[in-house]
Structures are given as structure tokens and as C-alpha cells.
Design a protein around this motif. Structure first.
Motif, PDB file in Angstrom:
ATOM      1  N   GLN A  78       0.835  -1.191   0.000  1.00 22.51           N
ATOM      2  CA  GLN A  78       0.000   0.000   0.000  1.00 22.51           C
ATOM      3  C   GLN A  78       0.877   1.251   0.000  1.00 22.51           C
ATOM      4  O   GLN A  78       1.746   1.413   0.849  1.00 22.51           O
ATOM      5  CB  GLN A  78      -0.920  -0.006   1.211  1.00 22.51           C
ATOM      6  N   LEU A  79       0.613   2.130  -0.948  1.00 24.09           N
ATOM      7  CA  LEU A  79       1.407   3.338  -1.107  1.00 24.09           C
ATOM      8  C   LEU A  79       0.614   4.548  -0.640  1.00 24.09           C
ATOM      9  O   LEU A  79      -0.608   4.604  -0.819  1.00 24.09           O
ATOM     10  CB  LEU A  79       1.792   3.516  -2.577  1.00 24.09           C
ATOM     11  N   ALA A 379      -7.280  -2.770 -15.609  1.00 25.51           N
ATOM     12  CA  ALA A 379      -7.001  -2.967 -14.186  1.00 25.51           C
ATOM     13  C   ALA A 379      -5.755  -3.822 -13.987  1.00 25.51           C
ATOM     14  O   ALA A 379      -4.934  -3.550 -13.098  1.00 25.51           O
ATOM     15  CB  ALA A 379      -8.205  -3.611 -13.505  1.00 25.51           C
ATOM     16  N   ALA A 380      -5.595  -4.861 -14.807  1.00 24.79           N
ATOM     17  CA  ALA A 380      -4.412  -5.717 -14.693  1.00 24.79           C
ATOM     18  C   ALA A 380      -3.140  -4.932 -15.011  1.00 24.79           C
ATOM     19  O   ALA A 380      -2.115  -5.079 -14.327  1.00 24.79           O
ATOM     20  CB  ALA A 380      -4.551  -6.911 -15.636  1.00 24.79           C
ATOM     21  N   ARG A 381      -3.199  -4.073 -16.025  1.00 24.38           N
ATOM     22  CA  ARG A 381      -2.025  -3.278 -16.406  1.00 24.38           C
ATOM     23  C   ARG A 381      -1.653  -2.283 -15.306  1.00 24.38           C
ATOM     24  O   ARG A 381      -0.474  -2.127 -14.964  1.00 24.38           O
ATOM     25  CB  ARG A 381      -2.305  -2.549 -17.728  1.00 24.38           C
ATOM     26  N   GLN A 387       2.776  -2.238  -8.786  1.00 26.65           N
ATOM     27  CA  GLN A 387       3.719  -3.151  -8.145  1.00 26.65           C
ATOM     28  C   GLN A 387       5.156  -2.754  -8.451  1.00 26.65           C
ATOM     29  O   GLN A 387       6.018  -2.747  -7.562  1.00 26.65           O
ATOM     30  CB  GLN A 387       3.451  -4.582  -8.612  1.00 26.65           C
ATOM     31  N   VAL A 388       5.424  -2.377  -9.702  1.00 33.67           N
ATOM     32  CA  VAL A 388       6.770  -1.938 -10.076  1.00 33.67           C
ATOM     33  C   VAL A 388       7.143  -0.668  -9.316  1.00 33.67           C
ATOM     34  O   VAL A 388       8.267  -0.531  -8.814  1.00 33.67           O
ATOM     35  CB  VAL A 388       6.864  -1.717 -11.597  1.00 33.67           C
ATOM     36  N   ILE A 389       6.213   0.257  -9.221  1.00 36.04           N
ATOM     37  CA  ILE A 389       6.488   1.514  -8.511  1.00 36.04           C
ATOM     38  C   ILE A 389       6.788   1.247  -7.038  1.00 36.04           C
ATOM     39  O   ILE A 389       7.722   1.812  -6.464  1.00 36.04           O
ATOM     40  CB  ILE A 389       5.300   2.475  -8.680  1.00 36.04           C
ATOM     41  N   GLN A 466      13.478   1.191 -14.403  1.00 37.76           N
ATOM     42  CA  GLN A 466      14.662   2.032 -14.616  1.00 37.76           C
ATOM     43  C   GLN A 466      14.394   3.472 -14.167  1.00 37.76           C
ATOM     44  O   GLN A 466      15.275   4.122 -13.585  1.00 37.76           O
ATOM     45  CB  GLN A 466      15.055   2.000 -16.098  1.00 37.76           C
ATOM     46  N   VAL A 467      13.178   3.956 -14.416  1.00 31.37           N
ATOM     47  CA  VAL A 467      12.818   5.302 -13.947  1.00 31.37           C
ATOM     48  C   VAL A 467      12.925   5.364 -12.427  1.00 31.37           C
ATOM     49  O   VAL A 467      13.475   6.316 -11.857  1.00 31.37           O
ATOM     50  CB  VAL A 467      11.390   5.680 -14.404  1.00 31.37           C
ATOM     51  N   GLY A 468      12.395   4.323 -11.753  1.00 28.74           N
ATOM     52  CA  GLY A 468      12.486   4.284 -10.299  1.00 28.74           C
ATOM     53  C   GLY A 468      13.921   4.241  -9.802  1.00 28.74           C
ATOM     54  O   GLY A 468      14.281   4.925  -8.829  1.00 28.74           O
ATOM     55  N   THR A 469      14.739   3.454 -10.475  1.00 34.01           N
ATOM     56  CA  THR A 469      16.162   3.352 -10.107  1.00 34.01           C
ATOM     57  C   THR A 469      16.872   4.695 -10.262  1.00 34.01           C
ATOM     58  O   THR A 469      17.656   5.114  -9.388  1.00 34.01           O
ATOM     59  CB  THR A 469      16.860   2.288 -10.951  1.00 34.01           C
TER      60      THR A 469
END
Length: 476
Positions: A78-79, A379-381, A387-389, A466-469
Motif C-alpha cells: 500500500q502506497l 485494471a491488470a495493467r 507493483q513496479v512503482i 529504470q525510472v524508479g532506479t
């Protein structure tokens, strides 16, 4: 339970369960009723329940465990949600630079992994269904290709749109519906009908970049009203603005706002109409994302509460059927005659054949099922992206959790600057939209809009990681 005869029962059951999952009525990890029990509860065959569960599996909302049954799928960590923007003290003239068009324009450089689009791509839409409708329209109405179209739109298409609007909670007279060249064309026409250059228009904050483009083109000033990330525009802040500023119109997206993805509660929509009547305020409602909202209640429009013609409803199917049709429509309430005159002088009519193809598409028995399938795939996308974020972005990143649509709004932890991250991403052939584009005052310096439309491949997931990194690296 009473079922809608026009929609397969398994989709209706799946839709109710999906909404219960989104609202938290069914908690993550909770076991769902057995197939036999649910079939008995709804009075349907067990195969119908199995179909509903498989649909929810495809949407990644539930998982099957051998010999144990079906369970609500776990979500990403949860974010925290984005903060509410500060109110603007005064209206501002809109002055956009080249950056917005470069980031959000339709043409992107080859090889660029883009997160700029909120429009479904060909893998989510059904171009063959559209092609068949176009073929039928040309075969049946080919004589219309040799005549100029009506400025208002073809009568059969307007009748189909009036029937469609019932799903938005509206009872519209087809004679008062006007066809346009798209939703933004509708918005611009409405603004032209109720404002003059120099007037003040209230709108959500953050807001749709294209709204700012229209305001700039019409030489209108923007007064941004704070928005809650889930519940939309603050009516208390709007009330204060109406009491202190010369606001001539309100422009908003009450269902899945862009970029926040917020949805106004129905009680707030009713209250907004009351406020508009009290202040004689024209309300321009952009309902383009309504079909992407997960719950039927979220799709009921502000216009449905309007009995005095104070709300102007704008809509298009470019986010759900075919952007290439370039068709929109509107119902302008008490300004219909004025707007009809403007449209006749400015643009004329659209292609009647395209209008009739659209009428065919939205009148088909399978249209509701197609929209449910689209929402499930979206919704799946979105869940994959969240999850990646959660895994890759810096601790403290705030992320919207919209009940539908293909847009996520991120707020990065200070002092990370989204414009600098945008530039770093460009060097790696990755395109993100910095938050400053979504306001007239250059705010939201930690904001990013992540569009999940267009293509969606493993390369996109890796690029988002990669953006997150890079964000973590810049934050140190």
C-alpha cells in the motif's frame, strides 16, 4: 438479484465482485464463496460462476489455489496517496511552452519507451469490431458520402447517444445533442459559448494539459481549485473562489479526472449542481472516461442531477472504442441554441457515415461486455505498474489509486525534481510527463503523470523500473 438482460450474467457477477474488491468489502487474501454457494446465492448455473471467477482471474483480482478455492489476490504494498494541492490565490493567464507538446504530442521519436499516453492502444481496443461497423455503415448509407453532413449530426446517431446517456443517469432529448470532432472540440465549443477573452475559468488542480491548451487558445485565465486524490474537486474551495473571484465557468472531469484519476462522490455531484444554480455558474462536464470507471455508481454524471440546463455535458468514445474516428458529442443545456450557432459558423458537420458506425457500435448487444473486458485488462495493467512503482521507486513516493483508467499520478519525495528526472529519462530513451505540465502556475515540481496507454510490453515494465532506479539515484 435482478440481472440486466443485455449483459451476460457472469459479467454482472464479476463486476459486483470486482467492485467489492476495489472498495475493500472483500479484503486481500480473503477466500471467496465456493462456486456452488455463489451459484445458489444468485440463482445461476455453476458454470456461470466459474466464468465470473475466470474473468476476475484474468483481471488479476483473484487467484485460484488447488483444492482450496478462490482468494482475493494480494496487491502491491500500500502506497501513500498524493497530497491535496494548495489553492491558487488569484487567476493566471495560461502560457504554455514547447515542453508539453513534445511530451504529450501524438508523435513520439522511434525507439522511445513512452509513458505519456492515457489512451488505450490497439492491444486493448478492438479494431476489427470497428472495421465491421464502418463497413456496414458504408454499405447501407453510401449515398451519404455524396452529401454534406448536418451540422448537428445524423438523427439516428443522436438517438443512439441519447439511449447511451441513460447509462450516465441522463434523460436527453436527441434534438438537443450535437455531434462534434471530439471531446476537446466539445469543450472548446462550450467555453466559446459562455466566456469572452480575459474571463476566468475554474478547473481542477492538477488539471488536464489539453484544458490549459484550450484556455490559452481562447485567451482565458485559469483558476485552479484543489482536488482530493480520490474524491475530486473541493467544493468548499470552489465556493470560496465563487465568492471572491469573477469565475465565468467551471471545467472539470468528475469521473477519473486527468491526471489524478479521482471520482467525485454522488452526493458531491448533486451539491455541485446546487452550487452552480446558486451562482448561475455554467458547468462544463467532461465525461470521456466514464466507461472506464469500475463501478456503475461512478459513471453517473453531474448532468444527471441538472434540471435547469446549468451543466454542459461533453463526451467521446476515443478512450474506449476508436480514437481515429475523431467523433465527440455534447448536450449544452440552456446554451444549446447559442452553441449550435457557433458550431454552424465555425466547423459545420462531421461525417454522417462515421456517426452511423459509432451508433452501431454503442447499440450492439455486446457493447457492455466489451467495456467490462476493457476495464479488466486495464485494471491488470495498472496493478502491474503499481507493483513496479512500489518495488523500484524511492521510499516516500506517493501514488494515486484510481478506480479505472490508464493514468497514475506520482509525487516524488523532496527535493527530487521531476523535470530533472524527465531529462535523465530522455537520455535513456524513456518519456515521462513532469508534473509542471498539469497546472498553469508551474507547480507540482515533484509530480509525474505515468500514462499506461499505447503499447505495453516487458520493455515498458523494465523501463518503469529504470525510472524508479534513476529517481533513487538522484535522491542519493
Amino acid at each position: 438479484m435482478e440481472f440486466d438482460a443485455s449483459t451476460p450474467r457472469y459479467l454482472q457477477i464479476a463486476g459486483m465482485l470486482s467492485q467489492a474488491i476495489r472498495q475493500g468489502t472483500l479484503a486481500h487474501g480473503e477466500k471467496l464463496p465456493s462456486v456452488r454457494m455463489l451459484a445458489r446465492q444468485y440463482g445461476v448455473a455453476q458454470t456461470t460462476v466459474v466464468q465470473a471467477y475466470h474473468w476476475l482471474e484474468d483481471a488479476r483480482q483473484i487467484t485460484a489455489r488447488p483444492r482450496s478455492g478462490f482468494f482475493v489476490a494480494p496487491r502491491a504494498v500500500q502506497l501513500p496517496e498524493p497530497k491535496i494541492a494548495r489553492p491558487m490565490r488569484r487567476p493566471r493567464a495560461v502560457s504554455l511552452d514547447w515542453l508539453g507538446q513534445r511530451v504529450l504530442g501524438r508523435e513520439q521519436p522511434e525507439g522511445m519507451v513512452s509513458f505519456s499516453s492515457g489512451t488505450p492502444g490497439i492491444d486493448l481496443l478492438n479494431p476489427d469490431r470497428v472495421r465491421r461497423a464502418l463497413t456496414r455503415a458504408v454499405q447501407k448509407h453510401r449515398h451519404l458520402l455524396c452529401t454534406y453532413p448536418s451540422s448537428d449530426g445524423h438523427e439516428e446517431a443522436r438517438r443512439a447517444l441519447a439511449r447511451y446517456a441513460v447509462g450516465l443517469g441522463c434523460s436527453l432529448d436527441p434534438e438537443r445533442i450535437l455531434m462534434t470532432g471530439g471531446c476537446m472540440d466539445s469543450v472548446a465549443l462550450c467555453l466559446r459559448a459562455v466566456t469572452e477573452p480575459g474571463d476566468v475559468v475554474a478547473l481542477e488542480s492538477p488539471t488536464h494539459f489539453s484544458f490549459l491548451e484550450v484556455l490559452q487558445a481562447l485567451q482565458l485565465k485559469a483558476l485552479e481549485i484543489p482536488c482530493h486524490p480520490r474524491h475530486g474537486i473541493s467544493l468548499d474551495a470552489l465556493q470560496l473562489a465563487l465568492d471572491t473571484q469573477p469565475v465565468k465557468a467551471l471545467l472539470l472531469v468528475p469521473t477519473l479526472s486527468n491526471p489524478l484519476g479521482s471520482c467525485m462522490p454522488q452526493a458531491e455531484r448533486r451539491r455541485l449542481v446546487q452550487l452552480a444554480v446558486q451562482h448561475d455558474l455554467p458547468v462544463i462536464e467532461d465525461a470521456i472516461y466514464a466507461d472506464l470507471a469500475e463501478g456503475d455508481a461512478m459513471r453517473r454524471s453531474v448532468k444527471s442531477y441538472d434540471s435547469t440546463g446549468q451543466v454542459m455535458l461533453c463526451h467521446s468514445f476515443s478512450k474506449t472504442l476508436a480514437p481515429g474516428l475523431r467523433l465527440g458529442w455534447l448536450e449544452a443545456g440552456r446554451w444549446t441554441d447559442r452553441l449550435r450557432h457557433i458550431k454552424e459558423m465555425q466547423a459545420g458537420g462531421q461525417s454522417a457515415v462515421l456517426e452511423l458506425a459509432l451508433a452501431d457500435l454503442i447499440s450492439q448487444a455486446g457493447h457492455h461486455a466489451a467495456m467490462r473486458q476493457l476495464r479488466a485488462a486495464i485494471a491488470a495493467r495498472v496493478e502491474q505498474a503499481r507493483q513496479v512503482i512500489a518495488q523500484s521507486f524511492p521510499t516516500g513516493t506517493r501514488v494515486s489509486d484510481p478506480p479505472g483508467g490508464l493514468l497514475l499520478w506520482l509525487e516524488l519525495p523532496a527535493p527530487l525534481d521531476a523535470a530533472a528526472l524527465h531529462q535523465a529519462c530522455l537520455a535513456q530513451q524513456i518519456l515521462i510527463a513532469p508534473g509542471a505540465l498539469f497546472g498553469a502556475a508551474g507547480r507540482f515540481k515533484q509530480g509525474i503523470r505515468v500514462g499506461l496507454g499505447g503499447d505495453w510490453t516487458p520493455q515498458h515494465l523494465q523501463a518503469l523500473r529504470q525510472v524508479g532506479t534513476m529517481a533513487c539515484s538522484m535522491l542519493g
